[in-house]
Design a protein around this motif. Structure first.
Motif, PDB file in Angstrom:
ATOM      1  N   PRO A  84     -18.083 -28.299   6.341  1.00  0.00           N
ATOM      2  CA  PRO A  84     -17.636 -27.563   7.529  1.00  0.00           C
ATOM      3  C   PRO A  84     -16.183 -27.822   7.897  1.00  0.00           C
ATOM      4  O   PRO A  84     -15.483 -26.920   8.379  1.00  0.00           O
ATOM      5  CB  PRO A  84     -18.585 -28.080   8.620  1.00  0.00           C
ATOM      6  CG  PRO A  84     -19.840 -28.405   7.880  1.00  0.00           C
ATOM      7  CD  PRO A  84     -19.383 -28.956   6.555  1.00  0.00           C
TER       8      PRO A  84
ATOM      9  N   GLY B 216     -13.242 -25.421   6.847  1.00  0.00           N
ATOM     10  CA  GLY B 216     -13.272 -24.044   7.317  1.00  0.00           C
ATOM     11  C   GLY B 216     -12.070 -23.608   8.122  1.00  0.00           C
ATOM     12  O   GLY B 216     -12.080 -22.529   8.708  1.00  0.00           O
TER      13      GLY B 216
ATOM     14  N   THR C 187     -18.838 -16.628   6.678  1.00  0.00           N
ATOM     15  CA  THR C 187     -19.568 -16.031   7.791  1.00  0.00           C
ATOM     16  C   THR C 187     -21.047 -16.416   7.731  1.00  0.00           C
ATOM     17  O   THR C 187     -21.494 -17.113   6.803  1.00  0.00           O
ATOM     18  CB  THR C 187     -19.377 -14.499   7.806  1.00  0.00           C
ATOM     19  OG1 THR C 187     -19.833 -13.982   9.054  1.00  0.00           O
ATOM     20  CG2 THR C 187     -20.112 -13.828   6.658  1.00  0.00           C
TER      21      THR C 187
ATOM     22  N   PRO D 128     -21.104 -21.844   8.631  1.00  0.00           N
ATOM     23  CA  PRO D 128     -20.573 -22.185   9.957  1.00  0.00           C
ATOM     24  C   PRO D 128     -19.422 -21.328  10.444  1.00  0.00           C
ATOM     25  O   PRO D 128     -18.995 -21.462  11.587  1.00  0.00           O
ATOM     26  CB  PRO D 128     -20.108 -23.648   9.786  1.00  0.00           C
ATOM     27  CG  PRO D 128     -20.826 -24.161   8.583  1.00  0.00           C
ATOM     28  CD  PRO D 128     -20.983 -22.969   7.683  1.00  0.00           C
ATOM     29  N   GLY D 129     -18.878 -20.444   9.599  1.00  0.00           N
ATOM     30  CA  GLY D 129     -17.798 -19.572  10.024  1.00  0.00           C
ATOM     31  C   GLY D 129     -16.421 -20.165   9.786  1.00  0.00           C
ATOM     32  O   GLY D 129     -16.252 -21.384   9.656  1.00  0.00           O
TER      33      GLY D 129
ATOM     34  N   ARG E 153     -12.711 -21.190  11.037  1.00  0.00           N
ATOM     35  CA  ARG E 153     -12.339 -21.751  12.335  1.00  0.00           C
ATOM     36  C   ARG E 153     -10.843 -21.659  12.558  1.00  0.00           C
ATOM     37  O   ARG E 153     -10.043 -21.873  11.653  1.00  0.00           O
ATOM     38  CB  ARG E 153     -12.767 -23.217  12.424  1.00  0.00           C
ATOM     39  CG  ARG E 153     -14.247 -23.427  12.182  1.00  0.00           C
ATOM     40  CD  ARG E 153     -14.726 -24.796  12.603  1.00  0.00           C
ATOM     41  NE  ARG E 153     -13.777 -25.858  12.336  1.00  0.00           N
ATOM     42  CZ  ARG E 153     -13.675 -26.534  11.202  1.00  0.00           C
ATOM     43  NH1 ARG E 153     -14.471 -26.225  10.195  1.00  0.00           N
ATOM     44  NH2 ARG E 153     -12.807 -27.515  11.043  1.00  0.00           N
TER      45      ARG E 153
ATOM     46  N   GLU F 203     -11.738 -24.538  19.882  1.00  0.00           N
ATOM     47  CA  GLU F 203     -12.143 -23.947  18.602  1.00  0.00           C
ATOM     48  C   GLU F 203     -12.670 -22.525  18.797  1.00  0.00           C
ATOM     49  O   GLU F 203     -13.441 -22.249  19.723  1.00  0.00           O
ATOM     50  CB  GLU F 203     -13.219 -24.814  17.958  1.00  0.00           C
ATOM     51  CG  GLU F 203     -13.656 -24.336  16.584  1.00  0.00           C
ATOM     52  CD  GLU F 203     -14.711 -25.240  15.975  1.00  0.00           C
ATOM     53  OE1 GLU F 203     -14.881 -25.190  14.758  1.00  0.00           O
ATOM     54  OE2 GLU F 203     -15.365 -25.992  16.731  1.00  0.00           O
TER      55      GLU F 203
ATOM     56  N   ILE G 251     -14.596 -19.658  16.415  1.00  0.00           N
ATOM     57  CA  ILE G 251     -15.249 -19.382  15.130  1.00  0.00           C
ATOM     58  C   ILE G 251     -15.162 -17.884  14.871  1.00  0.00           C
ATOM     59  O   ILE G 251     -15.587 -17.074  15.692  1.00  0.00           O
ATOM     60  CB  ILE G 251     -16.719 -19.827  15.145  1.00  0.00           C
ATOM     61  CG1 ILE G 251     -16.806 -21.333  15.446  1.00  0.00           C
ATOM     62  CG2 ILE G 251     -17.373 -19.529  13.805  1.00  0.00           C
ATOM     63  CD1 ILE G 251     -18.220 -21.823  15.623  1.00  0.00           C
TER      64      ILE G 251
ATOM     65  N   TRP H 122     -16.273 -14.725  12.733  1.00  0.00           N
ATOM     66  CA  TRP H 122     -17.345 -14.241  11.866  1.00  0.00           C
ATOM     67  C   TRP H 122     -16.927 -13.013  11.074  1.00  0.00           C
ATOM     68  O   TRP H 122     -17.419 -12.787   9.968  1.00  0.00           O
ATOM     69  CB  TRP H 122     -18.581 -13.909  12.707  1.00  0.00           C
ATOM     70  CG  TRP H 122     -19.073 -15.041  13.542  1.00  0.00           C
ATOM     71  CD1 TRP H 122     -19.037 -15.149  14.908  1.00  0.00           C
ATOM     72  CD2 TRP H 122     -19.667 -16.259  13.080  1.00  0.00           C
ATOM     73  NE1 TRP H 122     -19.572 -16.332  15.321  1.00  0.00           N
ATOM     74  CE2 TRP H 122     -19.973 -17.041  14.220  1.00  0.00           C
ATOM     75  CE3 TRP H 122     -19.975 -16.766  11.802  1.00  0.00           C
ATOM     76  CZ2 TRP H 122     -20.568 -18.292  14.140  1.00  0.00           C
ATOM     77  CZ3 TRP H 122     -20.569 -18.007  11.717  1.00  0.00           C
ATOM     78  CH2 TRP H 122     -20.855 -18.761  12.867  1.00  0.00           C
TER      79      TRP H 122
ATOM     80  N   PHE I 196     -16.405 -12.893  17.005  1.00  0.00           N
ATOM     81  CA  PHE I 196     -15.962 -14.278  17.092  1.00  0.00           C
ATOM     82  C   PHE I 196     -16.721 -14.997  18.203  1.00  0.00           C
ATOM     83  O   PHE I 196     -17.351 -14.368  19.066  1.00  0.00           O
ATOM     84  CB  PHE I 196     -14.454 -14.363  17.346  1.00  0.00           C
ATOM     85  CG  PHE I 196     -14.007 -13.716  18.633  1.00  0.00           C
ATOM     86  CD1 PHE I 196     -13.857 -14.457  19.799  1.00  0.00           C
ATOM     87  CD2 PHE I 196     -13.741 -12.345  18.684  1.00  0.00           C
ATOM     88  CE1 PHE I 196     -13.457 -13.854  20.983  1.00  0.00           C
ATOM     89  CE2 PHE I 196     -13.336 -11.726  19.866  1.00  0.00           C
ATOM     90  CZ  PHE I 196     -13.200 -12.488  21.023  1.00  0.00           C
ATOM     91  N   THR I 197     -16.647 -16.319  18.187  1.00  0.00           N
ATOM     92  CA  THR I 197     -17.267 -17.154  19.209  1.00  0.00           C
ATOM     93  C   THR I 197     -16.247 -18.180  19.684  1.00  0.00           C
ATOM     94  O   THR I 197     -15.671 -18.897  18.858  1.00  0.00           O
ATOM     95  CB  THR I 197     -18.502 -17.893  18.658  1.00  0.00           C
ATOM     96  OG1 THR I 197     -19.454 -16.946  18.183  1.00  0.00           O
ATOM     97  CG2 THR I 197     -19.142 -18.761  19.738  1.00  0.00           C
TER      98      THR I 197
ATOM     99  N   SER J  18      -7.164 -25.939  11.854  1.00  0.00           N
ATOM    100  CA  SER J  18      -7.720 -27.187  12.340  1.00  0.00           C
ATOM    101  C   SER J  18      -6.797 -28.351  12.019  1.00  0.00           C
ATOM    102  O   SER J  18      -6.732 -29.333  12.755  1.00  0.00           O
ATOM    103  CB  SER J  18      -9.098 -27.427  11.700  1.00  0.00           C
ATOM    104  OG  SER J  18      -9.018 -27.408  10.293  1.00  0.00           O
TER     105      SER J  18
END
Length: 311
Positions: A208, A211, A230, A234-235, A237, A244, A246, A248, A289-290, A307
């Motif tokens: 993860p 990402g 996706t 975990p998508g 980032r 963060e 995420i 998709w 997105f989230t 990140s």
């Protein structure tokens, strides 16, 4: 012939469902219920599926299949062929020896099984922008994807494919190869093909933390990265003000837009909340997105970063 599957992923259930239309299966060996913070990508608890499809469900606790109680449960089974369809761990030698005929593995690679062993090959194919994927069934031994080849089929990865559709395509072709194998009155192992170990190459494992999305890459590189990570993964980032996000789904946004912006800068937020972002060679529209912290408000002019930059 008694056929069991070792599986813990919903993508494996797609293969099993397709096979059941043409050939009987006896049961599934799968992981017990997992808490959300202990989930494996694409994990599914399979008791309900087995009940509704008339299959035995043998529930095990250890992903490595080494604890005493798991071994006892499996050792009580009479298994002629065990298919490992969604189990991202090496199969222990005791289990290989317990199966009457052989253990069948499923593995694919855009370069063929021998040159694409290891973890996450379908993700890597999308990340690298490759167009063909070769999916194989093979005899599992104590090595990593190193056993004799039984059969191989190929499918294409097109513009609209992502990791989910790649899994769907693989499940269709794998089900065809397995049904053909199970339907043979006498399986002649002499027809299986030895792999050349001198040609073996391995994809690195993806975690993860890998990402993070790099906005300095091209539109196609970014698209491939997002499509590969996706759901059910975990998508991809990105970060804004240490929060963060995420991603998709995103799509190229082809327009001659006269705006002075840096790579990763939000240049417009539409009323439907889709986000237009500057990339190295154009624009991308983030349409799914989230935001991990729902109190954070996105604004035009904000800069999205990887990140690594957040660390």
């Amino acid at each position: 012939m008694k056929v069991y599957f070792l599986n813990t992923m919903s993508s494996g259930l797609e293969t099993i469902s397709l096979i059941q239309k043409k050939h009987s299966i006896d049961g599934i060996i799968g992981l017990s219920h997992r808490e959300k913070n202990d989930l494996i990508s694409d994990y599914v608890y399979q008791a309900d599926f087995c009940n509704s499809h008339g299959l035995d469900f043998i529930e095990v606790d250890g992903y490595n299949l080494q604890n005493k109680f798991d071994r006892e449960k499996i050792s009580d089974l009479d298994i002629d062929v065990l298919v490992v369809s969604g189990w991202q761990r090496l199969i222990p030698e005791w289990l290989i020896s317990h199966v009457n005929k052989f253990v069948v593995g499923i593995h694919g690679s855009p370069l063929g099984i021998t040159k694409g062993r290891g973890r996450s090959p379908q993700n890597w194919a999308l990340i690298l922008g490759l167009k063909d994927f070769y999916i194989s069934i093979f005899i599992i031994d104590t090595g990593i994807d190193s056993g004799k080849l039984i059969a191989t089929k190929k499918f294409s990865l097109g513009t609209y494919d992502d990791i989910k559709t790649s899994y769907y395509k693989a499940s269709i072709l794998v089900s065809e190869m397995l049904v053909d194998l199970f339907s043979q009155n006498e399986i002649d192992e002499n027809n299986f093909i030895l792999q050349n170990e001198q040609d073996a190459e391995y994809f690195p494992q993806r975690l993860p933390k890998d990402g993070g999305l790099d906005w300095n890459r091209s539109i196609e590189e970014i698209r491939g990265f997002v499509r590969a990570l996706t759901k059910p993964y975990p998508g991809a980032r990105t970060f804004i003000n240490k929060t963060e996000i995420i991603i998709w789904s995103l799509i190229p946004f082809e327009i001659n837009y006269n705006v002075d912006a840096k790579n990763g800068e939000i240049v417009n937020i539409f009323n439907r909340k889709d986000i237009l972002v500057k990339a190295k060679d154009g624009f991308l529209l983030i349409n799914d997105f989230t935001i991990i912290d729902d109190k954070v408000e996105l604004q035009e002019g904000c800069l999205l970063y990887t990140s690594d930059a957040a660390d």
